[in-house]
Write an enzyme that holds these catalytic residues in place. Structure first.
Site, PDB file in Angstrom:
ATOM      1  N   ARG A 100      -9.990  -7.151  10.275  1.00  0.00           N
ATOM      2  CA  ARG A 100     -10.059  -7.566  11.676  1.00  0.00           C
ATOM      3  C   ARG A 100     -10.274  -9.071  11.851  1.00  0.00           C
ATOM      4  NH1 ARG A 100     -14.676  -3.454  13.205  1.00  0.00           N
ATOM      5  NH2 ARG A 100     -15.100  -3.898  11.013  1.00  0.00           N
TER       6      ARG A 100
ATOM      7  N   TYR B 163      -6.046  10.834   3.923  1.00  0.00           N
ATOM      8  CA  TYR B 163      -4.626  10.950   3.631  1.00  0.00           C
ATOM      9  C   TYR B 163      -4.509  11.994   2.516  1.00  0.00           C
ATOM     10  CZ  TYR B 163      -3.279   6.915   6.500  1.00  0.00           C
ATOM     11  OH  TYR B 163      -3.029   6.061   7.552  1.00  0.00           O
TER      12      TYR B 163
ATOM     13  N   GLN C  30       0.854  -1.182   0.000  1.00  0.00           N
ATOM     14  CA  GLN C  30       0.000   0.000   0.000  1.00  0.00           C
ATOM     15  C   GLN C  30       0.896   1.239   0.000  1.00  0.00           C
ATOM     16  OE1 GLN C  30      -2.097   1.540   3.519  1.00  0.00           O
ATOM     17  NE2 GLN C  30      -3.997   1.288   2.367  1.00  0.00           N
TER      18      GLN C  30
END
Length: 387
Positions: free
Chosen positions: A344, A168, A98
């Site tokens: 998760r 971001y 990423q």
């Protein structure tokens, strides 16, 4: 065999299945370099059966990190990254990096470098104001993404994911709340989307057809006056028309303004507050309830919004959010989503995908307590996992 577990094409790659380990910062790079613990983190997920795992977060420059304990892409990092990609490949999975610039989400004090933002704003993480980049500085950001992509290829990665989400830097430019510029990077949506599109095109040009290129795009910020789903749909159409990405991963929320819109479930305010450095912790005690809002968890909780993108785009899409069992993954696939991304649930059980092949009805043990979220400041992990 379930279609989710069958091999699938992603650009030039053939993944062994349609499950991608979503990018979640691992908290295992204290010197901004690969460690044995980081290698083991991704080796375990790969051995657990995913088609591809995503290393997060690989910043394109020192100031593009959320703090100094994150990898930034440079020659010094390549040997460790090669070890990591080789370990993942040995387990039969592909691996993606990423790439992005944290922008206003960066901790300028920790990075010892100004945090960039489209317009001047106070950044509570570094307790100082952001720096507003001019056109020349933004061209450097674009070039940094291209350089980082080439280093990812040199390091053995099969794919790169360009971070266009969660406020971001590129995502902050998309937001009318955060972007108040009057130049060619502000105002109309086409201008606000310029940085995101330039970055993606530069990454594709840097790697050609030797790697898969995906992008993570926020569908909406989750705050009034922020980036809306209608605007996101238009940006997605432009990205599709530009022809520089092989798939688009759809997310939501803002790390800066509304992080729980990304996760859903319990809001771990006490643990989050304890993890923050002073004096940020003091401020969090005052605004924590407003910052960490609580949204009820439900399976495939982003699918309602993502359906609008599936209806309007022909580009392959990656469904994210609330996928913890094979039935939900198959639902997303049946609705036309090419891949599913999980975070998760794989922290809780790294071998969950392998178990699906023999126990198709097994559900994740993840309780959506989100206590893993504040653990990013030490070492990202599921607090309920015992081994």
């Amino acid at each position: 065999m379930s279609d989710v577990l069958a091999p699938a094409r992603l650009g030039p790659l053939t993944l062994r299945n349609r499950v991608i380990k979503a990018a979640t910062f691992e908290g295992r790079t204290p010197q901004a370099l690969v460690t044995d613990e980081l290698v083991q983190f991704h080796r375990e997920v790969a051995a657990g059966g995913v088609g591809m795992t995503t290393v997060a977060y690989c910043a394109v420059s020192p100031g593009g990190r959320t703090d100094r304990h994150q990898i930034w892409m440079r020659e010094e990092a390549v040997p460790g990254l090669r070890e990591l990609t080789a370990a993942v490949h040995a387990e039969g999975a592909a691996v993606s990096a990423q790439l992005g610039h944290a922008g206003p989400v960066a901790n300028a004090k920790s990075n010892r470098s100004p945090a960039l933002a489209p317009s001047r704003m106070f950044n509570p993480l570094g307790m100082r104001f952001t720096k507003v980049p001019d056109a020349r500085a933004l061209a450097e950001v674009v070039a940094d993404h291209a350089r980082a992509a080439r280093l990812a290829r040199e390091s053995g990665f099969d794919a790169v994911e360009v971070h266009l989400g969660h406020n971001y830097l590129a995502s902050a430019f998309l937001s009318p709340m955060l972007n108040r510029r009057k130049d060619d990077y502000g105002g109309a949506l086409r201008n606000r989307a310029r940085l995101a599109r330039d970055v993606v095109r530069a990454v594709r040009e840097a790697v050609g057809d030797t790697m898969a290129v995906t992008a993570k795009l926020t569908m909406e910020d989750g705050v009034r006056g922020g980036f809306s789903i209608e605007e996101s749909l238009q940006v997605a159409r432009w990205l599709q028309d530009d022809g520089a990405i092989d798939a688009l991963e759809l997310t939501a929320g803002s790390s800066l303004l509304n992080p729980m819109a990304i996760f859903r479930g319990d809001a771990p305010r006490k643990s989050f507050g304890r993890a923050l450095p002073i004096p940020v912790r003091w401020g969090f005690q005052l605004v924590g309830k407003q910052f960490l809002r609580e949204y009820p968890y439900r399976p495939a909780y982003l699918l309602d919004k993502a359906r609008r993108f599936r209806a309007e785009l022909t580009l392959p899409l990656i469904s994210l959010g609330g996928i913890t069992d094979l039935a939900t993954a198959e639902q997303a696939r049946a609705e036309g989503f090419d891949f599913v991304a999980m975070g998760r649930a794989l922290l809780r059980e790294p071998d969950l995908i392998r178990r699906w092949s023999t126990e198709p009805t097994v559900a994740s043990l993840c309780t959506h307590c989100n206590e893993c979220v504040p653990s990013i400041y030490t070492k990202t992990h599921c607090v309920l996992r015992t081994s």
